[in-house]
Design a protein around this motif. Structure first.
Motif, short mmCIF file in Angstrom:
data_model
loop_
_atom_site.label_atom_id
_atom_site.label_comp_id
_atom_site.label_asym_id
_atom_site.label_seq_id
_atom_site.Cartn_x
_atom_site.Cartn_y
_atom_site.Cartn_z
N LEU B 204 0.85 -1.19 0.00
CA LEU B 204 0.00 0.00 0.00
C LEU B 204 0.88 1.24 0.00
O LEU B 204 1.66 1.45 0.94
N ILE B 205 0.76 2.03 -1.06
CA ILE B 205 1.63 3.20 -1.17
C ILE B 205 0.84 4.49 -1.01
O ILE B 205 -0.36 4.54 -1.29
N GLY B 206 1.53 5.52 -0.56
CA GLY B 206 0.90 6.83 -0.39
C GLY B 206 1.95 7.92 -0.36
O GLY B 206 3.13 7.68 -0.65
N GLY B 214 7.11 6.35 -7.99
CA GLY B 214 6.65 5.39 -6.99
C GLY B 214 5.69 4.37 -7.57
O GLY B 214 5.75 3.17 -7.26
N LEU B 215 4.79 4.83 -8.43
CA LEU B 215 3.82 3.92 -9.06
C LEU B 215 4.54 2.88 -9.91
O LEU B 215 4.18 1.69 -9.89
N GLU B 232 -3.25 4.42 -1.50
CA GLU B 232 -4.09 4.83 -0.36
C GLU B 232 -5.38 5.50 -0.85
O GLU B 232 -5.46 5.96 -1.99
N THR B 233 -6.35 5.57 0.02
CA THR B 233 -7.70 6.00 -0.36
C THR B 233 -7.74 7.43 -0.89
O THR B 233 -8.38 7.71 -1.90
N PHE B 234 -7.05 8.34 -0.21
CA PHE B 234 -7.10 9.74 -0.60
C PHE B 234 -5.68 10.30 -0.81
O PHE B 234 -5.14 10.99 0.05
N PRO B 235 -5.09 9.99 -1.96
CA PRO B 235 -3.74 10.50 -2.23
C PRO B 235 -3.76 12.01 -2.47
O PRO B 235 -4.73 12.56 -3.00
N ALA B 236 -2.69 12.66 -2.05
CA ALA B 236 -2.59 14.11 -2.25
C ALA B 236 -2.49 14.44 -3.74
O ALA B 236 -3.10 15.39 -4.23
N ARG B 237 -1.72 13.64 -4.45
CA ARG B 237 -1.54 13.86 -5.88
C ARG B 237 -1.25 12.51 -6.52
O ARG B 237 -0.17 11.94 -6.27
N LEU B 238 -2.16 12.03 -7.30
CA LEU B 238 -2.03 10.71 -7.93
C LEU B 238 -1.93 10.89 -9.43
O LEU B 238 -2.80 11.49 -10.06
N THR B 239 -0.85 10.35 -9.99
CA THR B 239 -0.70 10.39 -11.45
C THR B 239 -1.40 9.17 -12.04
O THR B 239 -1.25 8.06 -11.53
N ARG B 240 -2.17 9.40 -13.09
CA ARG B 240 -2.98 8.32 -13.68
C ARG B 240 -3.03 8.48 -15.19
O ARG B 240 -2.57 9.46 -15.75
N LEU B 261 -8.95 -6.14 1.04
CA LEU B 261 -7.80 -6.60 1.83
C LEU B 261 -7.97 -8.03 2.36
O LEU B 261 -7.03 -8.58 2.94
N GLN B 262 -9.13 -8.63 2.17
CA GLN B 262 -9.35 -9.93 2.83
C GLN B 262 -8.36 -10.98 2.30
O GLN B 262 -8.00 -11.01 1.13
N GLY B 263 -7.92 -11.79 3.22
CA GLY B 263 -6.97 -12.86 2.85
C GLY B 263 -5.53 -12.40 2.76
O GLY B 263 -4.64 -13.19 2.42
N THR B 264 -5.28 -11.12 3.06
CA THR B 264 -3.91 -10.61 2.95
C THR B 264 -3.08 -11.10 4.14
O THR B 264 -3.48 -10.94 5.29
N LYS B 265 -1.94 -11.72 3.85
CA LYS B 265 -1.08 -12.21 4.94
C LYS B 265 -0.09 -11.12 5.36
O LYS B 265 0.24 -10.99 6.55
N HIS B 266 0.35 -10.34 4.39
CA HIS B 266 1.33 -9.27 4.69
C HIS B 266 0.86 -7.96 4.07
O HIS B 266 0.58 -7.91 2.87
N LEU B 267 0.80 -6.93 4.91
CA LEU B 267 0.46 -5.59 4.42
C LEU B 267 1.72 -4.74 4.56
O LEU B 267 2.22 -4.53 5.67
N ILE B 268 2.23 -4.29 3.43
CA ILE B 268 3.49 -3.53 3.42
C ILE B 268 3.15 -2.06 3.14
O ILE B 268 2.54 -1.74 2.11
N LEU B 269 3.53 -1.20 4.07
CA LEU B 269 3.19 0.22 3.97
C LEU B 269 4.37 1.02 3.44
O LEU B 269 5.50 0.86 3.93
N ALA B 270 4.10 1.89 2.49
CA ALA B 270 5.16 2.78 1.96
C ALA B 270 4.59 4.19 1.85
O ALA B 270 3.80 4.47 0.95
#
Lengths: 518, 518
Positions: B204-206, B214-215, B232-240, B261-270
């Motif tokens: 999960l990146i933000g 980063g993307l 993340e749900t509400f990015p400040a600036r997301l390039t698309r 997120l169900q079934g996720t064994k590892h949640l990696i935050l960045a």
């Protein structure tokens, strides 16, 4: 079963608080739902929290009892702060309910999480966070009592969402507010002696003393003793017009006030503070009490100021009657609108029993003279200097007194702050006539730029004080918010439109093209 | 001779801060006058402080460096708080200058006197009060450095009027912000091991990671390891858009996010926090990390998150390329506007290099799908949940990037909060196309009233969530603020008006009559 929100609203209604101005969010949904369970409580939707809090201020100034506000978390409180500041300076009772996240949710630092207490404490009032659903009723009753303690203040109750939705709420009975302190007889007697001395004295009244009772007592004292009775610069609610003693008001400009107070040996305060300059100016004094003047306090903010004035009048003016202002409306002027003639239109056509919400700023400098002999009316002023107050206060006043015509005299720059108040006027079909004094400038700041002695008057500075490019068309804006509107460029047009607006129920707006005074 | 204001503005400009959004008052008049002494500094007038602070947020998100704001005393800061809250949650650097009364004036408790520090501290940033004119330059340089420290924050400088007007100011040179912390090699290696394990993982990146760098790294990691990379749900600036890896975004509704997120064994935050529910709901969890999931932090908010992602990609995806989204704009729809088809109009006609300020709320639920294959663009979202952000952010973005078309997709209820932003669009002739999604309701609250399980849906509750009676006519409101406008009721009209608005320079508004989704 009664949940926290229902207990809260029931208690407010039982305590005499039966109007709630609000702009709710998800954390307030149970409060919103509970409105339907308490028939006595009226919910009024405003489209911005600054309108909510300003409306609550205007409501209480005219109803004599507080309204509740419903705000959404810290940012909602933030949006409401400026008009709570004005309410604080007006000593208006307000019961502010702020929804917060559920107690167990706060630790997660969700996007809308923030501290609410520091914002609530900023209003210098009473603050409590409901700790359990069983306490909510009592908390609400305490909040109303705190708000209503003399001279009136902002009572903030923070309501976590789970305490709102949990079952087990218990409505509480009304709590009597602490009574106002009575005037000290020795102080009154001492001040009577001062007044009898024949030395130059000014009696400056404010707070609760600017209604008919306090004005009459102050005028009797002046008539009997030769003291000058004056009204504070920004009274919360000033009664004026035909039949009411017309007391001089202390000027906004330090230069004016200095002139008015010069030579005063004794300054007697009743329900107000010693006068100070609104802003600091290089090389000019902040304290406007002249050197050599002795300041006496007849009644402080927490005292029963009208009773104190009455006792003083009994001592020094027992056989003296107040001197009511004679009816004397100005003639209707003609020609293009000017800062001089628009006030004459208002003065000539002001209906009986009107309420004026006055945020006309520089454009209104001559208003008090033009309306002095108009039919009796109340004026609500910008007590705290935080602009954007006038339209919301008009909303609240109209809801408090649907039997009286409300007139909002509103400067253009300040109007833009809380313009969505127009929508609530339309939604509630409030009998408000708004006159925008549209001079396309922050005219007061042009004046202040000179007064503070700023060195330059360059194009970038001028640009920041200029509201043209583009001119705002307030008639279009009003129609967009559902309020019928017209534009006036001459005194005749203004008179015609003002008359028609008063004759028709519901809100109207006139975009009056009044050139700047400065 | 240099006064405090001149030293302050010179220092800001020398530190790379050359735009100041402001709404000044008397205590800021020397600051205003000093703008003409510093040619590099651009002053932009906004008609309300919430517009000022939101514009500063949008500016920095697109310029990559802070703007200054100029606010008037405590009430001005209060009005600016909601959008500073959003900026705080976006980790946007902002340099907030607040004028205060002159130092010697504060003790008099003049009407506008209030504490400023508690409001400034509420933004969780850097706060200083300039103590002497000799310090102002250094204070300003420190403020810029503090604002720019990773990940970006609000730096508030309180400027008493006399420190602004006193002579003896000394401009200071730029101060380098503290560098971002580098990723810990051992942490990166451990997370690489987790990814190589083959166990179900979500990256999960933000924050700074939602740009192309980063993307791309996150997408390479996903492609090589089978982990799912999400934004993340509400990015400040997301390039698309076309040419940019299209990462799944975590949903706003807790139910959505739980499903994702169900079934996720590892949640990696960045560069982001572990996901939590936006609000609390009775009987539902606030913490959205599934039970049994291990949370790993690759890079915290103060770290160089793009570098960390790059190092991780080098370890686990050395030979893997990112997978750019193919160009695939939707076909232009026809018929009456719906929540489904208006987004297709935007997706079909979105110009190259657009900036979208997205406060479309419920009306925009389907927007990301419709614009996924449109030309590359940036999306600025409502990071802190305090509504009234979209139009001000568009103002700031357009000033930061005059070379790019700005599109404000704006819910009606939220638009009313800071509607005077339209005036600044006209004043500065900004190339912004505003589309109001006008469904005459706080539609999100209708949904939330159900979701929180509030018992009733009575007439008073419905009244507080309804924006009809009267319907707002945003085309008229826009014209009143000087912005050309039109109303669209069909997809064809919206397409036609949107195309024309994009073709003409300067601001335009389209009042799109889109029925509510709920």
């Amino acid at each position: 079963m009664t949940n926290g929100a229902q207990a809260l609203i029931t208690t407010l209604a039982d305590s005499g608080v039966d109007v709630c101005f609000g702009n709710p969010g998800t954390s307030e949904m149970h409060f919103v739902a509970a409105l339907d369970a308490v028939p006595e409580m009226r919910g009024v939707l405003c489209l911005f929290e600054g309108v909510v809090t300003g409306a609550a201020d205007g409501y209480a100034r005219m109803a004599g009892r507080p309204a509740a506000t419903l705000l959404h978390l810290g940012p909602g409180m933030g949006n409401g702060l400026a008009n709570l500041h004005n309410a604080r300076r007006a000593h208006t009772p307000v019961v502010t309910v702020i929804g917060d996240h559920a107690t167990y949710h706060q630790k997660y630092d969700a996007p809308l999480q923030s501290e609410i207490e520091p914002l609530a404490e900023w209003t210098h009032g009473w603050v409590r966070r409901s700790a359990s659903v069983a306490d909510v009723g009592r908390d609400a009753a305490d909040a109303v009592a705190a708000a209503c303690a003399t001279p009136g203040q902002i009572a903030t109750l923070i309501l976590p969402a789970d305490i709102s939705w949990d079952e087990g709420g218990e409505p509480a009975g009304a709590v009597a507010p602490a009574p106002a302190a009575a005037a000290d007889a020795a102080v009154v007697a001492d001040i009577a002696e001062v007044l009898r001395s024949g030395e130059s004295a000014v009696l400056l009244i404010g707070g609760a003393a600017t209604g008919i009772e306090g004005l009459s007592a102050a005028d009797r004292i002046a008539a009997a003793t030769g003291a000058r009775s004056m009204v504070e610069t920004f009274p919360a609610r000033l009664t004026r017009g035909a039949g009411v003693p017309n007391l001089e008001r202390l000027g906004y400009l330090a230069e004016q006030a200095t002139y008015q107070l010069q030579g005063t040996k004794h300054l007697i305060l009743a329900g107000t503070q010693a006068p100070v300059s609104f802003f600091a100016y290089p090389g000019k004094p902040s304290d406007l009490v002249p050197e050599g003047t002795t300041v006496h306090t007849l009644a402080g903010l927490g005292d029963d100021v009208c009773a104190a004035l009455g006792r003083l009048a009994d001592l020094v003016a027992h056989d003296t009657e107040p001197r009511p202002q004679a009816a004397a409306a100005p003639a209707l002027p003609t020609g293009p609108l000017t800062p001089q003639n628009w006030v004459e239109v208002i003065g000539a056509l002001l209906p009986e029993n009107a309420i004026i919400s006055d945020e006309s700023n520089t454009s209104g400098l001559l208003l008090p003279m033009a309306t002095a002999g108009s039919p009796r009316h109340d004026v609500l002023t910008l007590t705290g200097g935080a602009i954007g107050q006038g339209l919301p206060v008009a909303v609240g006043a109209a809801i408090a007194r649907p039997d009286r015509p409300v007139i909002a005299l509103q400067a253009d720059g300040s109007a833009a702050y809380t313009i969505s108040a127009l929508w609530t006027m339309a939604r509630e079909n409030l009998d408000i006539t708004t006159v925008i004094l549209n001079n396309n400038a922050y005219a007061i700041l042009r004046m202040e730029l000179q007064r503070v002695g700023a060195a330059t008057d360059g194009p970038k500075a001028r640009n920041l004080l200029d509201l043209s490019r583009p001119d705002m068309d307030f008639a279009k804006i009003a129609e967009g918010f559902g309020v019928p509107a017209a534009r006036a460029t001459t005194a005749e047009e203004l008179a015609d439109q003002f008359r028609r607006a008063l004759a028709e129920p519901g809100p109207h707006l006139i975009d009056a093209q009044v050139p700047p005074l400065f």
